[in-house]
Design a protein around this motif. Structure first.
Motif, mmCIF file in Angstrom:
data_model
loop_
_atom_site.group_PDB
_atom_site.id
_atom_site.type_symbol
_atom_site.label_atom_id
_atom_site.label_comp_id
_atom_site.label_asym_id
_atom_site.label_seq_id
_atom_site.Cartn_x
_atom_site.Cartn_y
_atom_site.Cartn_z
ATOM 1 N N LEU A 130 51.877 32.999 43.112
ATOM 2 C CA LEU A 130 50.992 32.142 43.898
ATOM 3 C C LEU A 130 49.398 32.825 43.531
ATOM 4 O O LEU A 130 48.653 31.766 43.567
ATOM 5 N N GLU A 131 49.533 33.991 43.336
ATOM 6 C CA GLU A 131 48.037 34.544 42.918
ATOM 7 C C GLU A 131 47.717 34.125 41.713
ATOM 8 O O GLU A 131 46.370 33.434 41.376
ATOM 9 N N GLN A 132 48.584 33.882 40.759
ATOM 10 C CA GLN A 132 48.155 33.028 39.487
ATOM 11 C C GLN A 132 47.944 31.823 39.640
ATOM 12 O O GLN A 132 46.680 31.307 38.918
ATOM 13 N N ASN A 133 48.615 31.111 40.242
ATOM 14 C CA ASN A 133 48.230 29.595 40.650
ATOM 15 C C ASN A 133 47.048 29.394 41.412
ATOM 16 O O ASN A 133 46.556 28.542 41.061
ATOM 17 N N LEU A 134 46.635 30.413 42.241
ATOM 18 C CA LEU A 134 45.365 30.208 43.149
ATOM 19 C C LEU A 134 44.122 30.553 42.167
ATOM 20 O O LEU A 134 43.279 29.948 42.066
ATOM 21 N N THR A 135 44.425 31.449 41.266
ATOM 22 C CA THR A 135 43.406 31.720 40.273
ATOM 23 C C THR A 135 43.221 30.475 39.412
ATOM 24 O O THR A 135 41.881 30.057 39.191
ATOM 25 N N ALA A 136 44.260 29.735 38.851
ATOM 26 C CA ALA A 136 44.021 28.516 38.077
ATOM 27 C C ALA A 136 43.382 27.346 39.222
ATOM 28 O O ALA A 136 42.352 26.570 38.424
ATOM 29 N N PHE A 137 43.813 27.381 40.237
ATOM 30 C CA PHE A 137 43.121 26.326 41.065
ATOM 31 C C PHE A 137 41.719 26.388 41.348
ATOM 32 O O PHE A 137 40.928 25.427 41.204
ATOM 33 N N ASN A 185 42.558 38.864 40.347
ATOM 34 C CA ASN A 185 42.907 39.701 39.341
ATOM 35 C C ASN A 185 42.888 38.749 38.092
ATOM 36 O O ASN A 185 44.040 38.469 37.670
ATOM 37 N N ALA A 186 41.610 38.086 37.532
ATOM 38 C CA ALA A 186 41.843 37.306 36.460
ATOM 39 C C ALA A 186 42.338 37.491 35.118
ATOM 40 O O ALA A 186 43.086 36.763 34.569
ATOM 41 N N THR A 187 42.124 38.793 34.587
ATOM 42 C CA THR A 187 42.520 39.188 33.162
ATOM 43 C C THR A 187 44.113 38.691 33.231
ATOM 44 O O THR A 187 44.659 38.216 32.353
ATOM 45 N N ASP A 188 44.873 39.412 34.025
ATOM 46 C CA ASP A 188 46.382 39.448 34.046
ATOM 47 C C ASP A 188 46.821 38.155 34.261
ATOM 48 O O ASP A 188 47.650 37.678 33.944
ATOM 49 N N ASP A 189 46.410 37.353 35.361
ATOM 50 C CA ASP A 189 46.769 36.026 35.806
ATOM 51 C C ASP A 189 46.355 35.160 34.625
ATOM 52 O O ASP A 189 47.418 34.393 34.595
ATOM 53 N N ILE A 190 45.379 35.218 33.920
ATOM 54 C CA ILE A 190 45.155 34.214 33.095
ATOM 55 C C ILE A 190 46.097 34.367 31.854
ATOM 56 O O ILE A 190 46.627 33.319 31.131
ATOM 57 N N VAL A 191 46.215 35.589 31.395
ATOM 58 C CA VAL A 191 47.179 35.875 30.280
ATOM 59 C C VAL A 191 48.615 35.313 30.610
ATOM 60 O O VAL A 191 49.301 34.636 29.689
ATOM 61 N N ASN A 192 49.149 35.322 31.795
ATOM 62 C CA ASN A 192 50.312 34.990 32.292
ATOM 63 C C ASN A 192 50.475 33.578 32.221
ATOM 64 O O ASN A 192 51.123 32.957 32.067
ATOM 65 N N LEU A 193 49.074 32.933 32.625
ATOM 66 C CA LEU A 193 49.067 31.275 32.938
ATOM 67 C C LEU A 193 49.110 30.875 31.504
ATOM 68 O O LEU A 193 49.625 29.678 31.194
ATOM 69 N N ILE A 194 48.634 31.454 30.457
ATOM 70 C CA ILE A 194 48.325 30.976 29.121
ATOM 71 C C ILE A 194 49.868 30.971 28.531
ATOM 72 O O ILE A 194 50.333 29.922 27.911
ATOM 73 N N ASN A 195 50.604 32.061 28.846
ATOM 74 C CA ASN A 195 52.027 32.023 28.055
ATOM 75 C C ASN A 195 52.939 31.095 28.868
ATOM 76 O O ASN A 195 53.952 30.553 28.149
ATOM 77 N N TYR A 196 52.609 30.279 30.085
ATOM 78 C CA TYR A 196 53.449 29.459 30.606
ATOM 79 C C TYR A 196 53.451 28.075 29.913
ATOM 80 O O TYR A 196 54.548 27.573 29.594
ATOM 81 N N ASN A 197 52.377 28.034 28.980
ATOM 82 C CA ASN A 197 52.374 26.738 28.759
ATOM 83 C C ASN A 197 51.743 26.701 26.989
ATOM 84 O O ASN A 197 51.239 25.854 26.610
ATOM 85 N N SER A 198 52.127 27.845 26.532
ATOM 86 C CA SER A 198 51.738 28.406 25.156
ATOM 87 C C SER A 198 53.056 28.199 24.057
ATOM 88 O O SER A 198 54.255 28.523 24.639
ATOM 89 N N GLU A 199 52.609 27.911 22.839
ATOM 90 C CA GLU A 199 53.692 27.988 21.842
ATOM 91 C C GLU A 199 53.906 29.522 21.382
ATOM 92 O O GLU A 199 54.818 29.840 20.923
#
Length: 176
Positions: free
Chosen positions: A41-48, A134-148
């Motif tokens: 939820l925190e990761q998605n809120l960062t993206a939102f 916590n943007a750094t960890d959240d963004i790395v995880n979000l990148i990995n959801y949609n990355s090759e």
């Protein structure tokens, strides 16, 4: 016959007592709310938050790369992030139980409650700003959801498929 009646009486008494005990815990359980948001939820809120900033200011540059970052990694990271931002925006805007007011440079977008709901009747009621998460960890995880590829951030170094590469900087908005 007497034994059967005594057994049924004891069984009914035990059922009533256990029901009373269970229902006495209900008010405590129903009002308990977690003190920390779940990680996804925190990761998605960062993206939102980033998505809402980009919606209001399409020229906003939310990520920059060091000059030695390979072009294919830059494209993959931006593609993964853009997909995560779009997905988070769709999730929250289409969730009938999520309401927000977002203020970016005095441009307000919102999805308001249909009825007058009190704060105490909600599961989560938070005032978030772009500095909260916590943007750094959240963004790395979000990148990995949609990355090759697979990215990691460890000890101040970014890795792609296990190999270090020059870092990137995420520019979280300071005005959301």
């Amino acid at each position: 016959m007497k034994k059967k009646n005594i057994f049924l009486t004891i069984l009914c008494a035990l059922c009533i007592i256990s029901s009373c005990i269970v229902t006495s815990f209900y008010p405590n359980v129903s009002t308990a709310t977690p003190t920390k948001l779940p990680e996804t939820l925190e990761q998605n809120l960062t993206a939102f938050i980033l998505a809402k900033k980009l919606e209001q200011d399409p020229k906003y540059e939310y990520i920059t790369f060091e000059k030695d970052t390979p072009e294919d990694i830059q494209k993959d990271i931006k593609k993964g992030l853009d997909s995560s931002l779009s997905s988070a925006k769709n999730i929250f805007e289409n969730d009938p139980n999520f309401f927000y007011t977002c203020d970016v440079n005095n441009k307000i977008t919102s999805k308001q409650f249909d009825v007058n709901i009190k704060k105490k009747d909600t599961r989560y009621y938070e005032t978030l700003d772009s500095d909260t998460l916590n943007a750094t960890d959240d963004i790395v995880n979000l990148i990995n959801y949609n990355s090759e590829k697979y990215y990691e951030y460890y000890g101040g170094t970014y890795y792609c498929d296990g190999k270090p590469f020059p870092s990137y900087t995420l520019h979280m908005p300071s005005d959301v």
